[in-house]
Design an enzyme around this catalytic site. Sequence first.
Site, PDB file in Angstrom:
ATOM      1  N   TRP B 165       0.857  -1.178   0.000  1.00 51.64           N
ATOM      2  CA  TRP B 165       0.000   0.000   0.000  1.00 51.64           C
ATOM      3  C   TRP B 165       0.896   1.233   0.000  1.00 51.64           C
ATOM      4  O   TRP B 165       1.793   1.365   0.825  1.00 51.64           O
ATOM      5  CB  TRP B 165      -0.870  -0.034   1.251  1.00 51.64           C
ATOM      6  CG  TRP B 165      -1.809   1.124   1.408  1.00 51.64           C
ATOM      7  CD1 TRP B 165      -2.622   1.673   0.457  1.00 51.64           C
ATOM      8  CD2 TRP B 165      -2.049   1.854   2.611  1.00 51.64           C
ATOM      9  NE1 TRP B 165      -3.357   2.691   1.005  1.00 51.64           N
ATOM     10  CE2 TRP B 165      -3.040   2.827   2.330  1.00 51.64           C
ATOM     11  CE3 TRP B 165      -1.547   1.788   3.911  1.00 51.64           C
ATOM     12  CZ2 TRP B 165      -3.518   3.720   3.274  1.00 51.64           C
ATOM     13  CZ3 TRP B 165      -2.029   2.670   4.866  1.00 51.64           C
ATOM     14  CH2 TRP B 165      -3.004   3.639   4.537  1.00 51.64           C
ATOM     15  N   ASP B 246      -0.445  -6.018   9.145  1.00 52.33           N
ATOM     16  CA  ASP B 246      -1.416  -4.988   8.814  1.00 52.33           C
ATOM     17  C   ASP B 246      -2.683  -5.733   8.403  1.00 52.33           C
ATOM     18  O   ASP B 246      -2.697  -6.409   7.378  1.00 52.33           O
ATOM     19  CB  ASP B 246      -0.900  -4.111   7.659  1.00 52.33           C
ATOM     20  CG  ASP B 246      -1.846  -2.957   7.337  1.00 52.33           C
ATOM     21  OD1 ASP B 246      -1.446  -2.039   6.612  1.00 52.33           O
ATOM     22  OD2 ASP B 246      -3.012  -2.971   7.809  1.00 52.33           O
ATOM     23  N   LYS B 282     -13.117  -1.137   6.339  1.00 53.45           N
ATOM     24  CA  LYS B 282     -13.764  -1.886   5.265  1.00 53.45           C
ATOM     25  C   LYS B 282     -14.778  -2.887   5.802  1.00 53.45           C
ATOM     26  O   LYS B 282     -15.916  -2.918   5.346  1.00 53.45           O
ATOM     27  CB  LYS B 282     -12.758  -2.680   4.449  1.00 53.45           C
ATOM     28  CG  LYS B 282     -11.667  -2.017   3.643  1.00 53.45           C
ATOM     29  CD  LYS B 282     -11.262  -0.637   3.837  1.00 53.45           C
ATOM     30  CE  LYS B 282      -9.996  -0.312   3.093  1.00 53.45           C
ATOM     31  NZ  LYS B 282      -9.041   0.426   3.899  1.00 53.45           N
TER      32      LYS B 282
END
Lengths: 555, 433
Positions: B165, B246, B282
């Site tokens: 990311w 993560d 999310k």
Amino acid sequence: MATTTENLSSSIENNSDEDDEGGRAAFAAQKKHKMSPHSAGTVDRPSSIRRSSLLLSPEWDMERKSLRHLGDLDDDDQIRIAYFPNIPTIQDVATNEGDDDAPAVDVSAARRSLFKTKTHATVTSDDEWSTASVTSDSLSDFDDDDDHTVTGIWQNVPEAPPDAILGIAAAYKACEHPQKVNICVGAYRDDNGNPYVLPTVRKAEYRLLEQNEVKEYLPIEGDRDFVYCAMKFAYGREMDIENHVAAVQSLSGTGACMLGGQFLAQFWGSDHPIYVPNPTWGNHIKIFKQCGLKVRKYRYYDRSKNALDFEGMLKDIKRAKDGSIILLHACAHNPTGCDPTMEQWKEIVSLISSKSHIAFFDSAYQGFATGNSEKDAQAFRYAVSQHVPILLAQSFAKNFGLYGERVGTLSIVCGDVVQKERIMSELRSIIRPLYSSPPRHGSSIVKTILMDPALKEEYYQECAKMAIRIKKMRKKLEEALQVAGSIHDWSHITKQIGMFAYTGMDEAMCKQLTEEFSIFLTTNGRISMVGLNNSNLTYVANAIHTVTAGKTITA
Amino acid sequence: MILPSISRSVLRQHSKAAARYATNIHASRTMSTSSSPWSQFEMAPTDPIVGLNEIYNKDDFPSKVIVGVGAYRDDLGKPYVLPCVREAEQILMDKNLDMEYTGIAGEPKFVDLALKFVYGEDSVPIQENRVHGVQALSGTGGLRVFGELMAKHGHKHIYVPNPTWGNHIPIFTNSGLEVRKYRYYDAESSDLDFTNMMKDIKDIPKGSLILMHACAHNPTGMDPTMEQWKEMSETIKKQGLVPFFDCAYQGFASGDPVKDASSVRMFVEDGHLISMVQSFSKNFGLYGQRIGALSVVGADEDEAKRVVSQMKMVIRPMYSNPPRQGARIVTTILEDPRLTQDFLDQCRGMADRINLMRTLLQDKLAEAGSTKNWDHITKQIGMFAYSGLNKDQVMEMREKHHVYCTADGRISMAGVTSGNVDYIANAIHDVSK
């Protein structure tokens, strides 16, 4: 609605000045952007600030190029990466001695063994902490002898010092005295001692729920409508926000100070110190140090008179080298409650202007101080009108009672819209690697209120109501002290403004208040006016009289 | 409406006073351009992911499509608030809670539930009370606190997969860590580059931080298999590295939160003292609430708590304490069995739709006449498809077809709908044939 105990300790923990000491950190060294002096002035103003490929080494540069295929970085983009300079230890802070933000809990020598053993730390004074710095020797250095595959990773991490204020909160909670009083709390309480959610806030929340508000990400700079309203609220209807104010939503006041500090450290240069008033909110020092700024203090409060040390303040601001950053509390100074008069503000602003300083205003009590949000904004509005470059940290924690939702803004007044866009771009690049975008609940509430004329009017009244109750308590406390028989001059209590009163009591008196009367406060003599109400006022006044009779309340 | 407790005369006084104090600050009286200390500033680059929205918004082509930011959309392309979240909000409204500050570490109840959600209630370290953490400002906030914490405690580098990311890099660099990468994805074969990844991991110096995506790797969507995770776990243990996860898509990747947490739970079972950042953006759809958690597994309870105390030291001068609303919503859901079940169903619903879109897109590409191998689209998992389009193709897709994705060819599958999948497939085929 009763205060839950968890909330009590939280609210105290977070309003603590005297809490866990930070101030020492090991950050990577900053590659300084050496700025050539501005031709026009005596101030070392940045002429060209380029955030470079200050990126370290050739290997890193190659790394960066190969990272390009991440695709998130176009060829035109440069990786704008900022490093933070070494944070100076507390010893570097010039006038830190005699810090009024003394912790409530006794210093323990066992503190020193903190880094060698796994003992719990007790709170120490600033000075002690500064000498016991964390070196890399004590942590995470993996000797061959260590089993660091799985068990050794964290074993050398010391306990951070506990929050002193939390100690007071815990003590209050545990206390069983029927008349115990908490005048340490930093969040508004009504006359029954309960937290207060503004009715307009509830209405706004309800409206958001009815409207089925989405939960999407806000832009990096926050909710634009909210920011616009907040700016009008701060600077006034006439201010040309679009062209002259770069503003972003922030995580309340702390977040705004932090963003401002980061911005100044990176773009004004960390060789320009920031001067904070002595005393100030304890967290200011930690925030700015963590940003990489040198923190110095200017004289502010005169303990011998329980009043503003105006001459000392002016002298110190004058002595500061040109282009320094001067932190100013917009109103309702925390912890002293002692504000300059408008005439004094004019002199302060004039001096700042002549020294080409930057004025960094912290506005945490607009509307909450006098009850009049226009009046509470006068100081920084005046500075703006005098073309002094200002930063403004704005919090909606107190005046809207939105403490836990973390709503605020940071704004920078600038010369034109081109500058504004650039500053906005830099602020975004600071925010994105911090938390990406701010939380939306609180800003949606504020926006809903400020954009609805009827709700806005109601809000002004609710906020004024809080300020009026505090003013009443000040007056009543002074009267009650006289009735109790005290012959001290307590006029500073009614002269001071905002949530806190700086009584002038010393540490011993404060301790006695706690031990004998179960009245809980910080040892610097600061009392939280919102903790007083019609039920406990007389009790507190009598207690204060008892501990101060025959002694002095001036330093 | 005037409150009875304030008399009209007082109000009149206040409004008179307000008028007296109103300062007229006209544009002409603000500082001039050249006298401003900011006059020499340059423009910082736009964030490529977020900046995409801005470019898209400026385009007025009627059939434009954006598949950029990782935010879920329903099949009509609309943002989706989970019904269990709405219900939780209603419950909270009825409770009339206050808005007081929460602790620096956030609500203990929230942290407890969040950690149990990912580690599993029956996890040994959880049972032994040696997993502790703090509420974080979603993933980004947790990562930043972690980075600052580790830099403060002697770490100089962190190893991240290549690619990762984009925001990982400035987050850690700004924390004071040098970001290094290990090979992860092979663009040629559009597959995990496992052999080279293991080679690189073996070269990472002892004691270094290694970041791994718990599931649904962003941007590639390629995750190791359980066998591969096992090998990674063993190697990392041998190498003496510090594993950091993560975890942004638990439940959202496969639809099953337990399954999505398998890598993390395996490492914990294997005895690693992991640290982890979780995001609830999310899976709970709470993007704008900024809700997440940062946690650590300690050798014992005291150790974990010590690390948490250090996390608080980083947080306090950064933002004092986290926002409440998101934490309250998650807590309300996870502490109620029925709401939790609703959440699991609704989260699975999102994952299912995305997986359906993957299949559909692959089919449509074939239908459009593409002869390329698009297997990776259905092999990959999570919100994103790493299409394999290069930058030029992406730009052509933007200009010619008004389909917007990030320059690395990463497509947010959440933005694909049954309504636009044909259009997107044709666009992709057109630029890649």
